[in-house]
Each structure stands twice: as C-alpha cells, then as structure tokens.
Design a protein around this motif. Structure first.
Motif, PDB file in Angstrom:
ATOM      1  N   ILE A 152     -68.429  67.390  -5.368  1.00  0.00           N
ATOM      2  CA  ILE A 152     -67.695  68.466  -6.027  1.00  0.00           C
ATOM      3  C   ILE A 152     -68.691  69.242  -6.875  1.00  0.00           C
ATOM      4  O   ILE A 152     -69.391  68.677  -7.712  1.00  0.00           O
ATOM      5  CB  ILE A 152     -66.555  67.913  -6.917  1.00  0.00           C
ATOM      6  CG1 ILE A 152     -65.636  67.007  -6.093  1.00  0.00           C
ATOM      7  CG2 ILE A 152     -65.774  69.058  -7.556  1.00  0.00           C
ATOM      8  CD1 ILE A 152     -64.555  66.329  -6.930  1.00  0.00           C
ATOM      9  N   GLU A 153     -68.766  70.539  -6.604  1.00  0.00           N
ATOM     10  CA  GLU A 153     -69.696  71.430  -7.315  1.00  0.00           C
ATOM     11  C   GLU A 153     -68.838  72.406  -8.117  1.00  0.00           C
ATOM     12  O   GLU A 153     -67.985  73.078  -7.533  1.00  0.00           O
ATOM     13  CB  GLU A 153     -70.515  72.167  -6.252  1.00  0.00           C
ATOM     14  CG  GLU A 153     -71.732  72.887  -6.711  1.00  0.00           C
ATOM     15  CD  GLU A 153     -72.912  71.950  -6.937  1.00  0.00           C
ATOM     16  OE1 GLU A 153     -73.395  71.948  -8.091  1.00  0.00           O
ATOM     17  OE2 GLU A 153     -73.344  71.268  -6.004  1.00  0.00           O
ATOM     18  N   VAL A 154     -69.022  72.468  -9.428  1.00  0.00           N
ATOM     19  CA  VAL A 154     -68.226  73.408 -10.221  1.00  0.00           C
ATOM     20  C   VAL A 154     -69.144  74.366 -10.964  1.00  0.00           C
ATOM     21  O   VAL A 154     -70.201  73.994 -11.459  1.00  0.00           O
ATOM     22  CB  VAL A 154     -67.312  72.702 -11.260  1.00  0.00           C
ATOM     23  CG1 VAL A 154     -66.238  71.905 -10.573  1.00  0.00           C
ATOM     24  CG2 VAL A 154     -68.096  71.844 -12.221  1.00  0.00           C
ATOM     25  N   THR A 188     -75.891  62.432 -11.203  1.00  0.00           N
ATOM     26  CA  THR A 188     -76.925  62.427 -10.163  1.00  0.00           C
ATOM     27  C   THR A 188     -78.025  63.401 -10.591  1.00  0.00           C
ATOM     28  O   THR A 188     -79.207  63.159 -10.386  1.00  0.00           O
ATOM     29  CB  THR A 188     -76.310  62.839  -8.809  1.00  0.00           C
ATOM     30  OG1 THR A 188     -75.296  61.889  -8.490  1.00  0.00           O
ATOM     31  CG2 THR A 188     -77.356  62.887  -7.714  1.00  0.00           C
ATOM     32  N   HIS A 189     -77.583  64.509 -11.205  1.00  0.00           N
ATOM     33  CA  HIS A 189     -78.497  65.407 -11.918  1.00  0.00           C
ATOM     34  C   HIS A 189     -78.164  65.284 -13.408  1.00  0.00           C
ATOM     35  O   HIS A 189     -77.022  65.509 -13.815  1.00  0.00           O
ATOM     36  CB  HIS A 189     -78.323  66.841 -11.418  1.00  0.00           C
ATOM     37  CG  HIS A 189     -78.762  66.999 -10.000  1.00  0.00           C
ATOM     38  ND1 HIS A 189     -78.003  67.636  -9.043  1.00  0.00           N
ATOM     39  CD2 HIS A 189     -79.896  66.569  -9.376  1.00  0.00           C
ATOM     40  CE1 HIS A 189     -78.669  67.597  -7.878  1.00  0.00           C
ATOM     41  NE2 HIS A 189     -79.802  66.972  -8.061  1.00  0.00           N
ATOM     42  N   GLY A 190     -79.175  64.901 -14.202  1.00  0.00           N
ATOM     43  CA  GLY A 190     -78.925  64.499 -15.580  1.00  0.00           C
ATOM     44  C   GLY A 190     -78.449  65.607 -16.502  1.00  0.00           C
ATOM     45  O   GLY A 190     -77.927  65.340 -17.584  1.00  0.00           O
ATOM     46  N   ASN A 191     -78.620  66.877 -16.083  1.00  0.00           N
ATOM     47  CA  ASN A 191     -78.187  67.978 -16.948  1.00  0.00           C
ATOM     48  C   ASN A 191     -76.888  68.619 -16.450  1.00  0.00           C
ATOM     49  O   ASN A 191     -76.530  69.714 -16.875  1.00  0.00           O
ATOM     50  CB  ASN A 191     -79.302  69.033 -17.078  1.00  0.00           C
ATOM     51  CG  ASN A 191     -79.765  69.561 -15.727  1.00  0.00           C
ATOM     52  OD1 ASN A 191     -79.198  69.227 -14.697  1.00  0.00           O
ATOM     53  ND2 ASN A 191     -80.792  70.386 -15.757  1.00  0.00           N
ATOM     54  N   GLU A 192     -76.211  67.934 -15.533  1.00  0.00           N
ATOM     55  CA  GLU A 192     -74.890  68.408 -15.066  1.00  0.00           C
ATOM     56  C   GLU A 192     -73.865  67.431 -15.636  1.00  0.00           C
ATOM     57  O   GLU A 192     -73.577  66.387 -15.063  1.00  0.00           O
ATOM     58  CB  GLU A 192     -74.870  68.451 -13.536  1.00  0.00           C
ATOM     59  CG  GLU A 192     -75.918  69.438 -13.005  1.00  0.00           C
ATOM     60  CD  GLU A 192     -76.069  69.403 -11.484  1.00  0.00           C
ATOM     61  OE1 GLU A 192     -75.300  68.697 -10.813  1.00  0.00           O
ATOM     62  OE2 GLU A 192     -76.965  70.105 -10.990  1.00  0.00           O
ATOM     63  N   VAL A 193     -73.335  67.786 -16.797  1.00  0.00           N
ATOM     64  CA  VAL A 193     -72.679  66.766 -17.622  1.00  0.00           C
ATOM     65  C   VAL A 193     -71.170  66.653 -17.404  1.00  0.00           C
ATOM     66  O   VAL A 193     -70.548  65.750 -17.956  1.00  0.00           O
ATOM     67  CB  VAL A 193     -72.983  66.991 -19.124  1.00  0.00           C
ATOM     68  CG1 VAL A 193     -74.482  66.863 -19.379  1.00  0.00           C
ATOM     69  CG2 VAL A 193     -72.476  68.333 -19.619  1.00  0.00           C
ATOM     70  N   VAL A 240     -82.116  66.205 -18.608  1.00  0.00           N
ATOM     71  CA  VAL A 240     -82.876  66.956 -17.599  1.00  0.00           C
ATOM     72  C   VAL A 240     -82.323  66.640 -16.212  1.00  0.00           C
ATOM     73  O   VAL A 240     -81.650  65.639 -16.005  1.00  0.00           O
ATOM     74  CB  VAL A 240     -84.387  66.612 -17.635  1.00  0.00           C
ATOM     75  CG1 VAL A 240     -84.995  67.076 -18.955  1.00  0.00           C
ATOM     76  CG2 VAL A 240     -84.614  65.110 -17.442  1.00  0.00           C
ATOM     77  N   ARG A 241     -82.631  67.501 -15.253  1.00  0.00           N
ATOM     78  CA  ARG A 241     -82.145  67.307 -13.875  1.00  0.00           C
ATOM     79  C   ARG A 241     -82.667  65.979 -13.310  1.00  0.00           C
ATOM     80  O   ARG A 241     -81.939  65.227 -12.689  1.00  0.00           O
ATOM     81  CB  ARG A 241     -82.599  68.495 -13.014  1.00  0.00           C
ATOM     82  CG  ARG A 241     -82.113  68.458 -11.564  1.00  0.00           C
ATOM     83  CD  ARG A 241     -82.464  69.782 -10.890  1.00  0.00           C
ATOM     84  NE  ARG A 241     -82.199  69.816  -9.474  1.00  0.00           N
ATOM     85  CZ  ARG A 241     -81.007  70.151  -8.933  1.00  0.00           C
ATOM     86  NH1 ARG A 241     -79.988  70.451  -9.704  1.00  0.00           N
ATOM     87  NH2 ARG A 241     -80.852  70.192  -7.626  1.00  0.00           N
ATOM     88  N   TYR A 242     -83.967  65.739 -13.510  1.00  0.00           N
ATOM     89  CA  TYR A 242     -84.580  64.487 -13.045  1.00  0.00           C
ATOM     90  C   TYR A 242     -85.825  64.204 -13.867  1.00  0.00           C
ATOM     91  O   TYR A 242     -86.302  65.078 -14.609  1.00  0.00           O
ATOM     92  CB  TYR A 242     -84.914  64.557 -11.547  1.00  0.00           C
ATOM     93  CG  TYR A 242     -85.805  65.709 -11.153  1.00  0.00           C
ATOM     94  CD1 TYR A 242     -87.190  65.658 -11.334  1.00  0.00           C
ATOM     95  CD2 TYR A 242     -85.266  66.877 -10.604  1.00  0.00           C
ATOM     96  CE1 TYR A 242     -88.006  66.719 -10.983  1.00  0.00           C
ATOM     97  CE2 TYR A 242     -86.082  67.936 -10.240  1.00  0.00           C
ATOM     98  CZ  TYR A 242     -87.448  67.850 -10.438  1.00  0.00           C
ATOM     99  OH  TYR A 242     -88.254  68.901 -10.090  1.00  0.00           O
ATOM    100  N   LEU A 246     -70.296  64.016  -8.316  1.00  0.00           N
ATOM    101  CA  LEU A 246     -69.885  65.127  -9.186  1.00  0.00           C
ATOM    102  C   LEU A 246     -71.088  65.947  -9.669  1.00  0.00           C
ATOM    103  O   LEU A 246     -72.015  65.404 -10.261  1.00  0.00           O
ATOM    104  CB  LEU A 246     -69.121  64.583 -10.395  1.00  0.00           C
ATOM    105  CG  LEU A 246     -67.937  63.671 -10.050  1.00  0.00           C
ATOM    106  CD1 LEU A 246     -67.292  63.127 -11.333  1.00  0.00           C
ATOM    107  CD2 LEU A 246     -66.905  64.419  -9.211  1.00  0.00           C
ATOM    108  N   HIS A 247     -71.018  67.233  -9.413  1.00  0.00           N
ATOM    109  CA  HIS A 247     -72.117  68.144  -9.795  1.00  0.00           C
ATOM    110  C   HIS A 247     -71.569  69.365 -10.510  1.00  0.00           C
ATOM    111  O   HIS A 247     -70.367  69.651 -10.448  1.00  0.00           O
ATOM    112  CB  HIS A 247     -72.866  68.617  -8.542  1.00  0.00           C
ATOM    113  CG  HIS A 247     -73.657  67.540  -7.880  1.00  0.00           C
ATOM    114  ND1 HIS A 247     -75.005  67.394  -8.051  1.00  0.00           N
ATOM    115  CD2 HIS A 247     -73.265  66.540  -7.049  1.00  0.00           C
ATOM    116  CE1 HIS A 247     -75.433  66.351  -7.353  1.00  0.00           C
ATOM    117  NE2 HIS A 247     -74.392  65.815  -6.740  1.00  0.00           N
ATOM    118  N   SER A 248     -72.487  70.127 -11.135  1.00  0.00           N
ATOM    119  CA  SER A 248     -72.115  71.457 -11.606  1.00  0.00           C
ATOM    120  C   SER A 248     -73.239  72.415 -11.247  1.00  0.00           C
ATOM    121  O   SER A 248     -74.352  72.004 -10.934  1.00  0.00           O
ATOM    122  CB  SER A 248     -71.842  71.471 -13.119  1.00  0.00           C
ATOM    123  OG  SER A 248     -73.011  71.182 -13.835  1.00  0.00           O
ATOM    124  N   ALA A 249     -72.922  73.711 -11.263  1.00  0.00           N
ATOM    125  CA  ALA A 249     -73.880  74.746 -10.883  1.00  0.00           C
ATOM    126  C   ALA A 249     -73.834  75.842 -11.932  1.00  0.00           C
ATOM    127  O   ALA A 249     -72.789  76.093 -12.532  1.00  0.00           O
ATOM    128  CB  ALA A 249     -73.518  75.318  -9.513  1.00  0.00           C
TER     129      ALA A 249
HETATM  130 ZN   LIG Z   1     -76.285  68.746  -8.952  1.00  0.00          ZN
END
Ligand SMILES: [Zn+2]
Length: 292
Positions: free
Chosen positions: A163-165, A12-17, A54-56, A104-107
C-alpha cells in the motif's frame, strides 16, 4: 487458496512512518487486524532505519530480495543482513512461513492510495477488486513482466500487496493517510477472511489497473548531474494521461522539454523524493482492464 499466516510490514523504508505508527496502534488494538481464520504477524522491517529516520542505512531494503531470495547474512550491509533475517522469518524457508504480506509505504508524490501488485495472481487481483469495490478511488499498479526478478520484500511470497499513500513528506505522519491506510488494511484482511471461510465475494469482473512500462530519468549532464526538474504542468498529475508534446521537464536554463514517447500512457511517482537517488523523475504505466 487458504491463507493461514498474514504479515503486516511497516518501516521497510525507515522514513515512511505511516506504517510504523500503524504497527504501534495495532499493538494496543490487536482486534483491528485479527480475523478468526488466520494469524496476523506485525513486522517492523528496518528498525535501525526507522530509529534514524532515514530510508535505509547501507542499501534499500526493498531492493535486497532479488527474486524473493534472501540477503547475505554475513554481509557488511545492514539491509542485506536484515533481508536474510526477514527471509528466515517470513519467506518460504522460514519457520513461520507467511502466505500473504501487506507491506506499508508512503510516497511524497501524489499517489493517493495505490495498491502495488508484483504479479497478476488471481488472489491478488481479487483482493484489489474487493478494496476498490469499497473504495473506488484506490489505484491499482501492477509491476508484472518488466523482465527482471523483483527485488522487493513482497517477492518473498506470490500473494502480497503493497500500500503506497501520498503525498506525504518523508518522516511525516498525516491523520488522513493514517486512517485511510488502516481502512485499506482492514478491507484486505476482510477479503482474506471471506475467502478462507468460503463466503461469496461480489466483485466486478474487470479491474482497471496501471501496468508498469518504464521509469523515466531526469535530463542529465556529462557527470550525471540533474539538468532539469519536473515541469509544473506535470507536477502532481499522477494517474493523468500523458500525450506526446506535453511538457515534462523544465531545465535549469529555463527551457521546456516535452514528452515524445508512446502516446496515452499514465505517469505515476512524479517527482518522488525517494527516487532522486536513482535519478528517476516518474514512472510510465499503461491503463488496462484485467479480467478478475
Ligand atoms: Zn517505500
């Protein structure tokens, strides 16, 4: 409630792999995400942003679904068009309408494993309770009730979990976070299957959650430029109680700025790289117990 279609969404965010590569893993290991009582769909949400790392491209895809509405299919914005496609694919107007979304996301901030819920729907809370019964260190963040329609992908359905990791640098794949995210996805799927098949779910009657209160901005100058950074005393201390008078910012000139808001709140997303664009330094939450 009986769930028939689950969508697992990555990128969903391109740099959260983390999620992007989990989708790759499951291509070859479908059984990990299949359960007999429902269908599972894998969705790469923003392939162009993933390709470019990139994020977007034009706008944040995860701010492109106001109130679960589609984007503009004829827009010049890559993400507005993609939001319209995802709405047709997953949303209530879609052919393959899904009942449950796992996004699915990451931070880059020290979020550990955090489940984000857009509402306090009983089904979502019980899913979160089920996960924390197996993995007590998982945090639950509820964004409900901050007065505007949610612009997030998960707003397409009432029952969904993000899910944010973290901390994971943007564009970076980490073994521990990859495995932990996979584990949490598996637990959520187990929960859905258990409810579908009428199994008794044992879970605690009260769930500790972090309820969204407000985003806190960096100190700004006249031209909106950032004049300070997150103070070292706050850095990395996500989900730790914040008191009035605690240092929160260190200015470029060397001054310490202290917190003067409501006492006893819990900051999260501290110094999150993805939020510099919005000027958000951290998000304040209130720790409460919710009956489940
Ligand atoms: Zn995200």
């Amino acid at each position: 409630m009986r769930v028939r279609n689950v969508a697992i969404v990555g990128g969903t965010h391109g740099n959260e792999v983390t999620g992007v590569y989990l989708l790759e893993r499951w291509k070859e290991n479908l059984r990990e995400i299949e359960r007999e009582s429902f269908d599972t769909t894998r969705v790469l949400a923003n392939p162009e942003a993933v390709r470019r790392g990139v994020r977007y491209i034009d706008q944040d895809l995860n701010r492109s679904f106001p109130g679960g509405e589609p984007g503009d299919a004829d827009s010049s914005s890559c993400e507005a068009r993609r939001a319209a496609e995802l709405y047709r694919l997953l949303g209530p107007g879609g052919n393959s309408h899904v009942d449950f979304i796992i996004d699915l996301h990451s931070a880059t901030s020290n979020m550990g494993i955090t489940l984000t819920l857009l509402n306090a729907h009983e089904y979502n809370l019980k899913a979160a309770a089920y996960v924390t019964r197996h993995l007590p260190h998982v945090n639950i963040y509820v964004i409900e009730g901050h007065g505007r329609a949610h612009p997030y992908l998960n707003a397409l359905v009432a029952t969904a979990v993000s899910i944010e990791v973290g901390p994971v640098p943007q564009g970076v794949l980490r073994h521990d976070k990859f495995e932990e995210t996979n584990r949490v996805v598996g637990l959520i799927l187990d929960y859905i299957h258990a409810i579908n098949t009428g199994q008794d779910i044992e879970c605690q009657s009260a769930l500790e959650v972090y309820l969204h209160r407000e985003a806190v901005s960096y100190p700004r100058g006249r031209n909106n430029e950032i004049l300070g950074m997150v103070h070292d005393a706050l850095e990395g201390h996500d989900f730790r109680i914040l008191h009035r008078g605690d240092p929160i910012f260190y200015t470029l000139q060397g001054d310490t700025l202290t917190y003067d808001g409501d006492d006893g709140l819990y900051p999260i997303f501290i110094n999150e790289a993805a939020y510099y664009g919005e000027g958000v330094a951290f998000v304040l939450t209130e720790k409460i117990n919710i009956a489940v």
